[in-house]
Design a protein around this motif. Sequence first.
Motif, PDB file in Angstrom:
ATOM      1  N   LEU A  88    -102.123  44.848 -22.543  1.00  0.00           N
ATOM      2  CA  LEU A  88    -101.820  45.894 -21.573  1.00  0.00           C
ATOM      3  C   LEU A  88    -102.880  46.975 -21.589  1.00  0.00           C
ATOM      4  CD1 LEU A  88     -99.152  48.529 -22.592  1.00  0.00           C
ATOM      5  CD2 LEU A  88    -100.273  47.154 -24.309  1.00  0.00           C
ATOM      6  N   ASP A 126     -99.313  50.132 -16.031  1.00  0.00           N
ATOM      7  CA  ASP A 126     -98.286  51.068 -15.554  1.00  0.00           C
ATOM      8  C   ASP A 126     -98.555  51.493 -14.111  1.00  0.00           C
ATOM      9  OD1 ASP A 126     -96.534  52.074 -17.985  1.00  0.00           O
ATOM     10  OD2 ASP A 126     -98.565  51.759 -18.727  1.00  0.00           O
ATOM     11  N   PHE A 175     -95.387  47.990 -15.366  1.00  0.00           N
ATOM     12  CA  PHE A 175     -94.345  48.652 -16.154  1.00  0.00           C
ATOM     13  C   PHE A 175     -93.674  49.725 -15.314  1.00  0.00           C
ATOM     14  CE2 PHE A 175     -97.661  47.415 -19.349  1.00  0.00           C
ATOM     15  CZ  PHE A 175     -96.994  46.283 -19.774  1.00  0.00           C
ATOM     16  N   ARG A 189     -90.692  63.684 -18.361  1.00  0.00           N
ATOM     17  CA  ARG A 189     -90.830  62.453 -17.580  1.00  0.00           C
ATOM     18  C   ARG A 189     -89.829  62.398 -16.430  1.00  0.00           C
ATOM     19  NH1 ARG A 189     -92.438  57.428 -21.382  1.00  0.00           N
ATOM     20  NH2 ARG A 189     -93.502  56.910 -19.439  1.00  0.00           N
ATOM     21  N   LYS A 228     -87.525  50.308 -16.727  1.00  0.00           N
ATOM     22  CA  LYS A 228     -87.618  51.065 -17.973  1.00  0.00           C
ATOM     23  C   LYS A 228     -86.964  52.417 -17.780  1.00  0.00           C
ATOM     24  CE  LYS A 228     -92.261  52.924 -17.280  1.00  0.00           C
ATOM     25  NZ  LYS A 228     -93.681  52.816 -17.593  1.00  0.00           N
ATOM     26  N   HIS A 229     -86.569  53.057 -18.854  1.00  0.00           N
ATOM     27  CA  HIS A 229     -86.639  52.594 -20.236  1.00  0.00           C
ATOM     28  C   HIS A 229     -85.189  52.427 -20.650  1.00  0.00           C
ATOM     29  CE1 HIS A 229     -90.164  55.160 -19.329  1.00  0.00           C
ATOM     30  NE2 HIS A 229     -90.847  54.397 -20.135  1.00  0.00           N
ATOM     31  N   ARG A 242     -88.619  61.825 -26.220  1.00  0.00           N
ATOM     32  CA  ARG A 242     -88.290  60.954 -27.362  1.00  0.00           C
ATOM     33  C   ARG A 242     -87.557  61.706 -28.465  1.00  0.00           C
ATOM     34  NH1 ARG A 242     -93.139  58.663 -25.269  1.00  0.00           N
ATOM     35  NH2 ARG A 242     -93.040  56.394 -25.279  1.00  0.00           N
ATOM     36  N   MET A 272     -88.175  47.187 -20.304  1.00  0.00           N
ATOM     37  CA  MET A 272     -88.748  47.863 -21.472  1.00  0.00           C
ATOM     38  C   MET A 272     -87.663  48.755 -22.096  1.00  0.00           C
ATOM     39  SD  MET A 272     -92.057  50.415 -21.656  1.00  0.00           S
ATOM     40  CE  MET A 272     -93.156  49.261 -20.857  1.00  0.00           C
ATOM     41  N   ASP A 307     -91.323  49.540 -26.205  1.00  0.00           N
ATOM     42  CA  ASP A 307     -92.296  50.524 -25.744  1.00  0.00           C
ATOM     43  C   ASP A 307     -93.369  50.650 -26.838  1.00  0.00           C
ATOM     44  OD1 ASP A 307     -93.665  52.449 -24.352  1.00  0.00           O
ATOM     45  OD2 ASP A 307     -91.914  53.619 -23.821  1.00  0.00           O
ATOM     46  N   TRP A 308     -94.343  51.498 -26.588  1.00  0.00           N
ATOM     47  CA  TRP A 308     -95.564  51.639 -27.391  1.00  0.00           C
ATOM     48  C   TRP A 308     -95.251  51.882 -28.881  1.00  0.00           C
ATOM     49  CZ3 TRP A 308    -100.455  51.401 -25.097  1.00  0.00           C
ATOM     50  CH2 TRP A 308    -101.534  51.820 -25.874  1.00  0.00           C
ATOM     51  N   MET A 340     -94.815  45.625 -28.164  1.00  0.00           N
ATOM     52  CA  MET A 340     -96.028  46.339 -27.746  1.00  0.00           C
ATOM     53  C   MET A 340     -96.548  46.988 -29.019  1.00  0.00           C
ATOM     54  SD  MET A 340     -96.218  49.380 -24.873  1.00  0.00           S
ATOM     55  CE  MET A 340     -95.418  48.545 -23.531  1.00  0.00           C
ATOM     56  N   TRP A 447    -100.243  59.231 -15.158  1.00  0.00           N
ATOM     57  CA  TRP A 447    -100.445  57.853 -14.698  1.00  0.00           C
ATOM     58  C   TRP A 447    -101.245  57.833 -13.399  1.00  0.00           C
ATOM     59  CZ3 TRP A 447     -98.969  55.220 -18.800  1.00  0.00           C
ATOM     60  CH2 TRP A 447     -97.847  55.603 -19.509  1.00  0.00           C
ATOM     61  N   GLU A 517     -95.049  62.250 -21.022  1.00  0.00           N
ATOM     62  CA  GLU A 517     -94.638  62.069 -22.414  1.00  0.00           C
ATOM     63  C   GLU A 517     -94.786  63.382 -23.203  1.00  0.00           C
ATOM     64  OE1 GLU A 517     -95.512  58.119 -24.026  1.00  0.00           O
ATOM     65  OE2 GLU A 517     -96.389  57.572 -22.102  1.00  0.00           O
TER      66      GLU A 517
HETATM   67  C1  BGC Z   1     -94.686  54.746 -22.189  1.00  0.00           C
HETATM   68  C2  BGC Z   1     -94.251  53.635 -21.271  1.00  0.00           C
HETATM   69  C3  BGC Z   1     -95.456  52.835 -20.836  1.00  0.00           C
HETATM   70  C4  BGC Z   1     -96.163  52.315 -22.056  1.00  0.00           C
HETATM   71  C5  BGC Z   1     -97.365  51.456 -21.726  1.00  0.00           C
HETATM   72  C6  BGC Z   1     -95.565  54.247 -23.321  1.00  0.00           C
HETATM   73  O1  BGC Z   1     -96.132  55.298 -24.032  1.00  0.00           O
HETATM   74  O2  BGC Z   1     -93.535  55.350 -22.745  1.00  0.00           O
HETATM   75  O3  BGC Z   1     -93.579  54.179 -20.155  1.00  0.00           O
HETATM   76  O4  BGC Z   1     -95.041  51.793 -20.000  1.00  0.00           O
HETATM   77  O5  BGC Z   1     -96.597  53.413 -22.822  1.00  0.00           O
HETATM   78  O6  BGC Z   1     -98.402  52.196 -21.214  1.00  0.00           O
END
Ligand code: BGC
Length: 750
Positions: A88, A126, A175, A189, A228-229, A242, A272, A307-308, A340, A447, A517
């Motif tokens: 990704l 994304d 995503f 977010r 997501k999420h 988070r 996700m 998720d990441w 991931m 994004w 985030e």
């Molecule tokens: C985000 C996701 C995103 C993923 C991949 C994460 O930090 O929370 O929404 O899809 O990264 O980029």
Amino acid sequence: MTLKVRILPCGLLIPLIFLTGAISAQPWSERVQDLIKNMSIEEKVGQMTQLTVDMLCEGEPYAITVPFKISEEKLEKAVIQYGVGSILNVPTGTYPGVEAWHQILTTIQDKVQESANKIPVLYGLDHVHGLSYIRGGTLFPQPLGLACSWNTSLAREMAEITAYESRAAGVPWSFSPAMDICRNPVWPRLWESYGEDVYINTVMGKATIEGFQGRDLSNKTSIAACLKHFTGYGLPLSGKDRTPAWIPERYLREYFLPQYQASIDAGALTIMVNSGEINGIPTHADKQLLTDILRHEMHFEGLLVTDWQDIHYLYDRHKIAHSLKDAVRIAIEAGIDMSMTPVSYDFADLLVELVKEGTISESRIDLSVGRILMVKEKLGLFETTHFPVTDYPEFGSERNQEISLQGAVESIVLLKNKNDILPISKDVKVLVTGPTANTQRSLNGGWSTTWQGEGADQYLAEFPTILRGVEDLIGRDLVQYAEGASIDEITDMDLALQKANEVDYIILCLGELSYTEDAGNINDLNLPDAQLELASELAKTGKPMIVILAEGRPRIIRQLAPNSAAILCAFYPGPQGGNALAKLIFGDENPSGKLAITYPQYANSYTPYDHKYTEDRDVMNSGLSFNPQFEFGFGLSYTSFEYSNLQLHNSEVSAVENLQVSVDVKNVGEREGKEVVSLFISDLVASITPPVKRLRAFEKIILKPGESTQVIFELPVQDLAFVGPENRWVIEPGDFELHVGPLRQKFRVK
Ligand code: BGC
């Protein structure tokens, strides 16, 4: 009073059950079954591993060499040694065009051909509002802005374009959409999903999935969606990203599952997991949610990706695992299919160990591998991983930009228009000022060309900011500019004041830059003092002030609202936002956006529209009850609409019938306009305190001056169900009330 409870018999409406039995094998195709039979444990675990592309590049992850270069050694390790199933992200610090993406994809997929089973890599990006990471691709309003358009056809069309352009670059997986209803407006977010309401999230999400996935995923214009999420991410108690959510089961079932269920039913192929925790359980470790509910109750059969780095976080952030290996076990047992990871191979090494020592059964990993291969197969990747660029003549086309512009126009909400000051004529002098006046960042959010959107001014420079949009429309000679203040500091306020005195109108652009985030966390929903001070000083000039809010969440404007002649709210309308705002201010377009979130008046007073009756009580006339700045669904137009003749087919209905509602709507103003006709329903008495109303349906119509139309809604009475005392969906007989525009009508459910 005793209430008769009718328990409903379908899908989601099943009581919570704790299924512990083995997960049944899926009916995989012969190809998938044969592959699984021939794969070693290492190869299977490889498929369950997802890396960020930086792991393939020269340099270190997050600090790769620029320009980026795929390292032959790292590629060999990822694709041949580990056989990773998915990659990704965009190489850090880059913004590749279609051709460059083709090169990345070709390098990776060619390498796959040297492996034993030749299983194509599934690449994901994304695409949160169009093509976030593909230079030259089309970007649209962010989801919250799109939701304010209340236009599901637009959502579908934007998703179709996104799918087409993404496939043009060779990327078959996005995503998105995010479907986290948000009930804490400070959450950074908020703007990534469709606002506070379950129904809007449901219909917008479903339209997006249909647009992405089309009828046949292997088609060269379709991509796989990733919901997501899952779920409850949008309700962190603190509002910080988070951080813990506390969501009782009843609330979870009624507000956080239905939108996902509708998308699963619409065929969403991947999901996700929420990075946060609910009721003390990190969602990545929540077997009840990820397996018992998502798989057994909601019948999701697709691929569930973390998720990441979230498996790591079970160990080193959430502190529920003694070791990383323990974290891997917990997540696999909870039900995840793909990790991931994304910057290490630990997951793969540890999962192989867990299977070899018998802690995790091979049949368990077969299940995940089957799902992953099934997604690749549905996408047609075994046949063709990417198609020639020449197959996509419409990539980034003018037509696609026109849709983006239409989206921007419809996403913007006119919140105030004192004495019909807007639209203004094109021969007046204006000052454009404020921190969001001359940047693409405030129009696009995160994004957008880069993760935090800070690349937007460099890479989206061809699109007008608000300042340039106004200049382009009325001519530079009539436009003055001074920044006045940055986001949180006064800069050239004296210049702004001096210029304000020389013009007829002030266009004051406030709000936020781009973020997502953790980087978007704030301590206070109030607008920074510098922006309030700029507004207050400019107001003293006595010049009419048109305020534009370019932002991702509803920053408090109580202090400046009374001094403004007009207010337009633009929740990240996309690169065409500058054009769209200019067209709305000067009357080339008529506003039709409506808020998809309640706009609070005070930083601590946010209460959603579907609050409880007790929250409406104004004890001692204190003004402390439900008191938004602007209500959910509110938005003005340059024309007016009259509602009449609200009809319901029967004033008494049974729980298995459909409600048939009709209403006449007439454009009684002087220009063509679009109107959102929405149907809210109140349950007047219920065993669980009922919300004052819930949105149950809407339709966006367009009417010429003097024209009228009849809008008809057909709604199953079952849609009025709620999650009752036993945590099951119920409809209780009794009195209800319909609201359409200013009209009301009572009815009874037998
Ligand atoms: C985000 C996701 C995103 C993923 C991949 C994460 O930090 O929370 O929404 O899809 O990264 O980029």
